[in-house]
Design an enzyme around this catalytic site. Structure first.
Site, PDB file in Angstrom:
ATOM      1  N   GLY A  99      -8.871   3.210  10.456  1.00 50.94           N
ATOM      2  CA  GLY A  99      -9.318   1.774  10.163  1.00 50.94           C
ATOM      3  C   GLY A  99      -9.306   1.329   8.790  1.00 50.94           C
ATOM      4  N   THR A 100      -8.798   2.442   7.977  1.00 49.99           N
ATOM      5  CA  THR A 100      -8.550   1.904   6.611  1.00 49.99           C
ATOM      6  C   THR A 100      -7.928   0.737   6.174  1.00 49.99           C
ATOM      7  OG1 THR A 100      -6.699   3.357   6.532  1.00 49.99           O
ATOM      8  CG2 THR A 100      -8.590   4.292   5.608  1.00 49.99           C
ATOM      9  N   GLY A 101      -6.656   0.663   6.896  1.00 49.92           N
ATOM     10  CA  GLY A 101      -6.265  -0.759   6.867  1.00 49.92           C
ATOM     11  C   GLY A 101      -6.929  -2.264   7.131  1.00 49.92           C
ATOM     12  N   CYS A 102      -7.656  -2.074   8.328  1.00 52.05           N
ATOM     13  CA  CYS A 102      -8.553  -3.326   8.709  1.00 52.05           C
ATOM     14  C   CYS A 102      -9.549  -3.451   7.730  1.00 52.05           C
ATOM     15  CB  CYS A 102      -9.212  -2.758  10.114  1.00 52.05           C
ATOM     16  SG  CYS A 102      -8.171  -2.265  11.332  1.00 52.05           S
ATOM     17  N   LYS A 104       0.758  -1.301  -0.064  1.00 53.52           N
ATOM     18  CA  LYS A 104       0.035   0.322  -0.109  1.00 53.52           C
ATOM     19  C   LYS A 104       0.792   1.409  -0.020  1.00 53.52           C
ATOM     20  CE  LYS A 104      -2.198  -1.517   3.737  1.00 53.52           C
ATOM     21  NZ  LYS A 104      -2.987  -1.800   4.683  1.00 53.52           N
ATOM     22  N   THR A 128      -9.573   8.849   8.653  1.00 50.37           N
ATOM     23  CA  THR A 128      -9.092   7.817   7.753  1.00 50.37           C
ATOM     24  C   THR A 128      -8.687   6.593   8.949  1.00 50.37           C
ATOM     25  OG1 THR A 128      -6.966   8.462   8.164  1.00 50.37           O
ATOM     26  CG2 THR A 128      -8.239   8.681   5.905  1.00 50.37           C
TER      27      THR A 128
END
Length: 267
Positions: free
Chosen positions: A213-216, A180, A211
């Site tokens: 929590g974007t990875g989860c 990413k 933003t």
């Protein structure tokens, strides 16, 4: 199992930490799964006290509690895909890796090392266990650039460095690596590769600090689409689309970083 009808949605299991603020972790995972039409299930590996300002503390669950949750879900209900997030310590990484190796479902590993606020969520000694035990069972691993550095010591400075980073991550054993590039200057680019095929995903950069929590959310969306029958490149493409919309609709919460909006398609 026999009486599951055609109306039973695909099942997706998240193994991660709880976020009391509801924006990341298990809570983000389950909201994503609901939004994408799969049945979400959870194994809680750690409990965090966190809000929009940061993580004030975390407590790991005992390995036997994590193992019992895994056994419980996988022996009775089963899963069409599994996503892992915050696993905190070597013993938890090992416990989870062992169960997943036997589960036979695609595994999306979000190698959570640090929170959006810069709080560490993985003990330094757990990084090795993650590399040697969990990544080899992963179908897709989704590190951000900081996590790439933590796993491979490679520092990506610009888009041209993404492929070398992906190859170094693939050397640790996952089938696919999604690097990413959101923290690079310019238009964000993510690189997905299995070592031969290569896909690049670009998205508009939203001028939006909400933003959390974007990875989860991305890893859970990929797992959800895999459970729905997509192949890895298509699952990543659709997951990116969902997350981009969720970021665009992120909202303020508390005094810090707000969450993405998991329900943006409904509102």
């Amino acid at each position: 199992m026999d009486d599951m009808t055609a109306s039973t949605p695909p099942r997706v299991l998240t193994v991660a930490g709880s976020d009391s603020g509801g924006g990341a972790g298990i809570q983000a995972d389950l909201k994503t799964m609901l939004a994408l039409g799969v049945h979400g299930m959870s194994v809680i590996a750690a409990v965090t006290a966190q809000n929009s300002l940061g993580v004030q503390g975390y407590w790991e669950l005992p390995p036997e509690a994590v193992r019992a949750q895994l056994d419980s879900v996988l022996s009775d209900i089963g899963a069409q895909a599994i996503k892992t997030g915050m696993l905190a310590s070597p013993v938890l990484v090992e416990t989870v890796a062992e169960a997943l190796a036997a589960a036979g479902a695609p595994v999306v590993v979000d190698p959570v090392g640090v929170s959006k606020h810069g709080d560490s969520l993985l003990a330094p000694e757990a990084v090795d266990t993650l590399k040697t035990r969990l990544l080899p069972v992963a179908t897709v691993v989704t590190p951000n650039l900081w996590e790439v550095e933590q796993l491979t010591s490679i520092k990506v400075e610009d888009e041209s460095g993404l492929r070398a980073a992906a190859d170094a991550v693939l050397a640790l054993g996952p089938r696919w690596a999604l690097i990413k590039g959101g923290h690079l200057p310019g238009e964000p680019v993510d690189l997905l590769t299995d070592g031969s095929a290569e896909y690049r995903f670009t998205a508009p950069r939203h001028d939006n600090r909400h933003t959390h929590g974007t990875g989860c959310t991305l890893a859970s969306a990929i797992a959800s689409y895999l459970a729905l029958g997509e192949d890895v490149p298509a699952a990543v493409g659709k997951a990116k689309e969902y997350v981009t919309g969720a970021i665009a609709h992120g909202f303020p919460l508390g005094d810090g970083i707000g969450p993405v909006d998991h329900a943006w398609r409904w509102r």
